[in-house]
Design a protein around this motif. Structure first.
Motif, mmCIF file in Angstrom:
data_model
loop_
_atom_site.group_PDB
_atom_site.id
_atom_site.type_symbol
_atom_site.label_atom_id
_atom_site.label_comp_id
_atom_site.label_asym_id
_atom_site.label_seq_id
_atom_site.Cartn_x
_atom_site.Cartn_y
_atom_site.Cartn_z
ATOM 1 N N PHE A 7 12.885 -5.042 -64.997
ATOM 2 C CA PHE A 7 13.415 -4.128 -63.995
ATOM 3 C C PHE A 7 14.239 -4.884 -62.971
ATOM 4 O O PHE A 7 13.956 -6.044 -62.653
ATOM 5 C CB PHE A 7 12.281 -3.405 -63.262
ATOM 6 C CG PHE A 7 11.605 -2.350 -64.074
ATOM 7 C CD1 PHE A 7 12.136 -1.073 -64.169
ATOM 8 C CD2 PHE A 7 10.434 -2.628 -64.744
ATOM 9 C CE1 PHE A 7 11.507 -0.104 -64.908
ATOM 10 C CE2 PHE A 7 9.798 -1.666 -65.482
ATOM 11 C CZ PHE A 7 10.338 -0.395 -65.567
ATOM 12 N N PHE A 9 16.901 -3.871 -59.269
ATOM 13 C CA PHE A 9 17.446 -2.806 -58.438
ATOM 14 C C PHE A 9 18.589 -3.332 -57.604
ATOM 15 O O PHE A 9 18.702 -4.527 -57.336
ATOM 16 C CB PHE A 9 16.368 -2.168 -57.555
ATOM 17 C CG PHE A 9 15.909 -3.000 -56.402
ATOM 18 C CD1 PHE A 9 16.467 -2.847 -55.144
ATOM 19 C CD2 PHE A 9 14.897 -3.917 -56.558
ATOM 20 C CE1 PHE A 9 16.039 -3.603 -54.082
ATOM 21 C CE2 PHE A 9 14.446 -4.677 -55.506
ATOM 22 C CZ PHE A 9 15.023 -4.520 -54.253
ATOM 23 N N ILE A 19 17.932 1.746 -59.796
ATOM 24 C CA ILE A 19 16.933 0.966 -60.528
ATOM 25 C C ILE A 19 17.344 0.936 -61.985
ATOM 26 O O ILE A 19 17.661 1.973 -62.574
ATOM 27 C CB ILE A 19 15.524 1.575 -60.383
ATOM 28 C CG1 ILE A 19 15.126 1.679 -58.918
ATOM 29 C CG2 ILE A 19 14.511 0.745 -61.162
ATOM 30 C CD1 ILE A 19 13.823 2.410 -58.697
ATOM 31 N N HIS A 21 16.453 -0.785 -65.983
ATOM 32 C CA HIS A 21 15.483 -1.429 -66.861
ATOM 33 C C HIS A 21 16.252 -1.986 -68.036
ATOM 34 O O HIS A 21 16.862 -1.233 -68.803
ATOM 35 C CB HIS A 21 14.430 -0.418 -67.324
ATOM 36 C CG HIS A 21 13.332 -1.033 -68.116
ATOM 37 N ND1 HIS A 21 13.108 -0.699 -69.418
ATOM 38 C CD2 HIS A 21 12.405 -1.968 -67.793
ATOM 39 C CE1 HIS A 21 12.076 -1.393 -69.870
ATOM 40 N NE2 HIS A 21 11.636 -2.179 -68.904
ATOM 41 N N PHE A 37 10.916 3.447 -51.142
ATOM 42 C CA PHE A 37 10.930 2.496 -52.254
ATOM 43 C C PHE A 37 11.161 1.078 -51.753
ATOM 44 O O PHE A 37 10.445 0.150 -52.131
ATOM 45 C CB PHE A 37 12.005 2.889 -53.271
ATOM 46 C CG PHE A 37 12.270 1.824 -54.289
ATOM 47 C CD1 PHE A 37 11.405 1.634 -55.352
ATOM 48 C CD2 PHE A 37 13.374 1.001 -54.178
ATOM 49 C CE1 PHE A 37 11.630 0.642 -56.290
ATOM 50 C CE2 PHE A 37 13.607 0.007 -55.101
ATOM 51 C CZ PHE A 37 12.740 -0.169 -56.165
ATOM 52 N N VAL A 41 8.678 -2.109 -52.168
ATOM 53 C CA VAL A 41 9.068 -3.296 -52.926
ATOM 54 C C VAL A 41 8.828 -4.559 -52.101
ATOM 55 O O VAL A 41 8.376 -5.574 -52.621
ATOM 56 C CB VAL A 41 10.546 -3.207 -53.375
ATOM 57 C CG1 VAL A 41 11.086 -4.552 -53.803
ATOM 58 C CG2 VAL A 41 10.683 -2.223 -54.509
ATOM 59 N N MET A 50 8.734 -0.814 -59.325
ATOM 60 C CA MET A 50 9.857 -0.184 -60.036
ATOM 61 C C MET A 50 9.378 0.563 -61.271
ATOM 62 O O MET A 50 9.886 1.640 -61.581
ATOM 63 C CB MET A 50 10.905 -1.229 -60.400
ATOM 64 C CG MET A 50 11.683 -1.711 -59.205
ATOM 65 S SD MET A 50 13.009 -2.835 -59.612
ATOM 66 C CE MET A 50 12.105 -4.373 -59.658
ATOM 67 N N TRP A 53 7.901 3.865 -59.981
ATOM 68 C CA TRP A 53 8.914 4.792 -59.473
ATOM 69 C C TRP A 53 9.767 5.385 -60.588
ATOM 70 O O TRP A 53 10.285 6.494 -60.459
ATOM 71 C CB TRP A 53 9.796 4.102 -58.443
ATOM 72 C CG TRP A 53 9.199 4.120 -57.072
ATOM 73 C CD1 TRP A 53 8.214 3.312 -56.603
ATOM 74 C CD2 TRP A 53 9.535 5.005 -56.005
ATOM 75 N NE1 TRP A 53 7.922 3.640 -55.311
ATOM 76 C CE2 TRP A 53 8.720 4.680 -54.912
ATOM 77 C CE3 TRP A 53 10.450 6.040 -55.861
ATOM 78 C CZ2 TRP A 53 8.790 5.342 -53.696
ATOM 79 C CZ3 TRP A 53 10.521 6.690 -54.653
ATOM 80 C CH2 TRP A 53 9.697 6.343 -53.584
ATOM 81 N N THR A 54 9.935 4.677 -61.691
ATOM 82 C CA THR A 54 10.737 5.202 -62.798
ATOM 83 C C THR A 54 9.900 5.948 -63.820
ATOM 84 O O THR A 54 10.446 6.572 -64.720
ATOM 85 C CB THR A 54 11.495 4.068 -63.519
ATOM 86 O OG1 THR A 54 10.548 3.136 -64.031
ATOM 87 C CG2 THR A 54 12.473 3.387 -62.599
#
Length: 75
Positions: A7, A9, A19, A21, A37, A41, A50, A53-54
């Motif tokens: 991940f 960002f 964000i 991946h 967020f 972090v 991350m 959050w995803t």
């Protein structure tokens, strides 16, 4: 549970947070969500934050649970 990785960002000048991946877009956060967020972090493990959050934090036994006899009739 295996530790997520891959991940990253990017914080844009307009306050938007992107964000990714493995270099593929996973989420875009704006406004209050982006601020929450970023605060999270800074205070915790960035990879885990991350992933959460995803929505990419459910790794491991989902496939085995789907094949369990009591779950076979469900989709």
């Amino acid at each position: 549970m295996p530790r997520p990785d891959g991940f990253s960002f990017v914080r844009r000048a307009d306050g938007t947070v992107l964000i990714a991946h493995h270099q593929r877009s996973a989420a875009t956060l704006r406004g209050a969500g982006a601020a929450r967020f970023l605060a999270e972090v800074e205070s915790g493990d960035a990879q885990l934050v991350m992933a959460r959050w995803t929505g990419a934090y459910e790794f491991g036994n989902e496939r085995r649970a789907r094949q369990h006899p009591r779950n076979r009739g469900r989709s």
